[in-house]
Scaffold this motif. Structure first.
Motif, short mmCIF file in Angstrom:
data_model
loop_
_atom_site.label_atom_id
_atom_site.label_comp_id
_atom_site.label_asym_id
_atom_site.label_seq_id
_atom_site.Cartn_x
_atom_site.Cartn_y
_atom_site.Cartn_z
N ARG A 133 21.90 31.92 -18.97
CA ARG A 133 21.68 30.64 -18.30
C ARG A 133 22.71 30.35 -17.22
O ARG A 133 22.67 29.31 -16.56
N SER A 134 23.63 31.28 -17.03
CA SER A 134 24.71 31.02 -16.07
C SER A 134 24.24 31.21 -14.63
O SER A 134 23.46 32.10 -14.32
N SER A 135 24.76 30.35 -13.74
CA SER A 135 24.55 30.51 -12.30
C SER A 135 25.89 30.51 -11.58
O SER A 135 25.96 30.24 -10.39
N HIS A 136 26.97 30.81 -12.33
CA HIS A 136 28.31 30.85 -11.75
C HIS A 136 28.40 31.95 -10.70
O HIS A 136 27.95 33.07 -10.92
N GLU A 137 28.96 31.64 -9.55
CA GLU A 137 28.98 32.59 -8.44
C GLU A 137 29.97 33.72 -8.65
O GLU A 137 29.76 34.83 -8.18
N GLY A 138 31.06 33.46 -9.34
CA GLY A 138 32.06 34.49 -9.57
C GLY A 138 31.81 35.22 -10.87
O GLY A 138 30.72 35.18 -11.44
N LEU A 139 32.85 35.91 -11.36
CA LEU A 139 32.74 36.64 -12.62
C LEU A 139 32.72 35.66 -13.79
O LEU A 139 33.59 34.81 -13.91
N LEU A 140 31.71 35.78 -14.64
CA LEU A 140 31.63 34.97 -15.85
C LEU A 140 32.02 35.83 -17.03
O LEU A 140 31.44 36.88 -17.28
N VAL A 141 33.01 35.37 -17.79
CA VAL A 141 33.49 36.11 -18.95
C VAL A 141 33.18 35.32 -20.21
O VAL A 141 33.54 34.14 -20.31
N CYS A 142 32.50 35.96 -21.14
CA CYS A 142 32.22 35.33 -22.43
C CYS A 142 33.04 36.03 -23.51
O CYS A 142 32.85 37.21 -23.77
N HIS A 143 33.98 35.29 -24.10
CA HIS A 143 34.88 35.81 -25.12
C HIS A 143 34.25 35.55 -26.49
O HIS A 143 34.10 34.38 -26.89
N VAL A 144 33.90 36.60 -27.20
CA VAL A 144 33.16 36.47 -28.46
C VAL A 144 34.05 36.88 -29.63
O VAL A 144 34.49 38.03 -29.71
N HIS A 145 34.30 35.93 -30.53
CA HIS A 145 35.10 36.26 -31.71
C HIS A 145 34.21 36.85 -32.78
O HIS A 145 33.12 36.36 -33.07
N LEU A 146 34.68 37.97 -33.38
CA LEU A 146 33.95 38.63 -34.45
C LEU A 146 34.86 38.81 -35.66
O LEU A 146 35.94 39.38 -35.55
N ASN A 147 34.43 38.30 -36.81
CA ASN A 147 35.20 38.48 -38.03
C ASN A 147 35.15 39.92 -38.53
O ASN A 147 36.10 40.41 -39.13
N ASP A 148 34.02 40.58 -38.30
CA ASP A 148 33.83 41.96 -38.74
C ASP A 148 34.60 42.88 -37.80
O ASP A 148 34.18 43.14 -36.67
N THR A 149 35.73 43.40 -38.26
CA THR A 149 36.58 44.20 -37.39
C THR A 149 35.92 45.53 -37.01
O THR A 149 36.16 46.06 -35.93
N THR A 150 35.08 46.08 -37.90
CA THR A 150 34.37 47.32 -37.58
C THR A 150 33.38 47.09 -36.45
O THR A 150 33.32 47.86 -35.48
N LEU A 151 32.59 46.03 -36.55
CA LEU A 151 31.65 45.68 -35.49
C LEU A 151 32.39 45.39 -34.19
O LEU A 151 31.97 45.82 -33.11
N CYS A 152 33.51 44.69 -34.30
CA CYS A 152 34.30 44.36 -33.12
C CYS A 152 34.78 45.63 -32.42
O CYS A 152 34.70 45.76 -31.20
N SER A 153 35.26 46.59 -33.19
CA SER A 153 35.75 47.85 -32.63
C SER A 153 34.63 48.62 -31.95
O SER A 153 34.80 49.17 -30.86
#
Length: 456
Positions: free
Chosen positions: A62-82
């Motif tokens: 849904r973003s219309s930001h003109e520059g770089l959009l960064v989405c920081h996603v926290h994951l409790n599952d360290t294996t999935l995160c890796s």
């Protein structure tokens, strides 16, 4: 966006000037109300991994930001995160939408080691190290794994093991699980589990501190309980039981709260509490920096630390050289240089038909570049470095003058003397080791990219 309208923290953040909306962030109408289309950074930290991922995907779409959009996603599952982190290399620089996956406890474990090192590195002979870790939650497990790996890197070849005593109600099962998930741990670290309820009669007597682990004596205590009040209470109790002010006691807290402020005030007036040190996860500048800069931040720090280690090993350290300062003291231009080098790693690996994936074991043999690959990648690294310098106002000159931003090395790779080319080769050779420090490895196998040998 907070899902619980009764959360007592809402007014606190509003008083600080934040706009707080209440509702379910998975609903697109709520995201629109938050003006998600114009955001440059989005953080999803609901506590549920699937919700965080769903919110991130919807926000990015849904973003219309003109520059770089960064989405920081926290994951409790360290294996999935890796696993997901390894895919970040593939998309960096190819889109204005970027996902950054992180686990706060993995980051905090790294920062905790930086601020309160579990042992001294660089000794001629390995020291006697015995850590007591109280609490086998997310932070405790991360601390054990990162410390064991740190020992491997420093003293693993000596054959001597460090000792970690784990105290938790489920210590036995968690110790067994860690050694199953990380089969290299027993080669470098002896984990002694002690299953006990905190503040039980058995614990309060403190007999386990002397009866079971008399040799070696504890060298550091880490309290990694999520209950801050219990953690500080435990620290005070342990200090009385151990009666050794030379043993540091580090206590995990989430933020700078009333308990840590009280402890800081007491420590000013009492020598008896000088060895108790609170570690505030969310107030830690290191943690904030790594969350904001994502995986590239951790890689950039690793690149710089590897550079410092090479300088120390060679004996060519200059206290007046701004490039040899610790990361926290680096100026912005030098930090940016490390970030750019980190960003370039996947491009380098992909250019020779290889990929980056999670490592299976700490003791896997490091990837080795062929001679033609090494020379090809060194040429690309020099081109990247030269472009970086030119964009920062550097120009060619017969002798180096950092103040005037003049360098004799701003020329094509083939015009450099071989001893200067070697600096680029050292950088390239170091990539597999840098990735290994982050539990990543290089593998061959991208179709259509097997012509580097022919180019050589």
């Amino acid at each position: 966006i907070e899902s619980n309208p009764l959360n007592t923290e809402i007014e606190t953040y509003r008083d600080l000037g934040a706009v707080v909306l209440t509702g379910d962030a998975i609903q697109e109408s709520i995201l629109d109300n938050a003006n998600i289309r114009k955001s440059s950074d989005i953080f999803t930290v609901t506590g549920n991994d699937m919700n965080n991922l769903e919110i991130a995907i919807k926000a990015l779409s849904r973003s219309s930001h003109e520059g770089l959009l960064v989405c920081h996603v926290h994951l409790n599952d360290t294996t999935l995160c890796s696993l997901l982190k390894s895919y970040q290399f593939r998309i960096h620089g190819k889109s204005k939408l970027k996902l950054e996956f992180f686990n706060i406890y993995t980051i905090a474990g790294y920062c905790l080691q930086q601020r309160f090192p579990p042992f001294q590195e660089g000794s001629e002979s390995p020291p006697d190290v015995h850590l007591l870790v109280f609490g086998a939650g997310r932070m405790g497990k991360t601390l054990i794994v990162r410390t064991a790996k740190k020992w491997r890197g420093s003293y693993g070849k000596t054959g001597k093991k460090m000792v970690i005593s784990l105290i938790d109600r489920h210590a036995d099962s968690i110790a067994a699980l860690l050694q199953t998930q990380y089969p290299s741990i027993p080669d470098y670290c002896t984990i002694i589990p002690y299953s006990v309820e905190f503040m039980s009669h058995e614990f309060i007597t403190g007999s386990f501190l002397t009866d079971n682990w008399a040799i070696p004596q504890p060298t550091s205590l880490y309290i990694t309980l999520e209950d801050t009040a219990m953690g500080l209470s435990l620290a005070l109790k342990l200090r009385e039981q151990i009666r050794n002010p030379g043993i540091p006691i580090i206590v995990q807290t989430i933020n700078i709260d009333a308990f840590t402020k009280m402890l800081d005030e007491l420590r000013i007036h009492s020598d008896n509490l000088q060895n108790i040190h609170p570690f505030q996860i969310l107030s830690c500048a290191c943690c904030r920096d790594l969350i904001l800069n994502g995986y590239r931040g951790l890689i950039a720090r690793t690149i710089h630390n590897s550079y410092l280690a090479r300088k120390r090993e060679s004996g060519h350290t200059d206290p007046n050289d701004p490039a040899t300062r610790e990361w926290i003291e680096l100026d912005e231009e030098l930090r940016a240089s490390n970030y750019q080098q980190a960003d370039f790693i996947y491009s380098q690996i992909h250019s020779i038909g290889c990929d980056i994936i999670p490592a299976d074991s700490w003791d896997e043999p490091l990837f080795t570049f062929s001679e033609s690959e090494l020379e090809y990648l060194s040429m690309r690294e020099h081109a990247r470095w030269m472009q970086e310098r030119i964009l920062n106002g550097w120009r060619w000159g017969p002798s180096k003058d950092s103040a005037q931003k003049i360098s004799p090395y701003i020329v094509s790779y083939h015009l450099l003397a071989d001893d200067i080319r070697e600096y680029d080769r050292i950088t390239v050779r170091g990539i597999p080791r840098i990735l290994a420090k982050l539990d990543l490895k290089i593998v061959r196998g991208l179709a259509g990219r097997n012509d580097i040998e022919k180019k050589g």
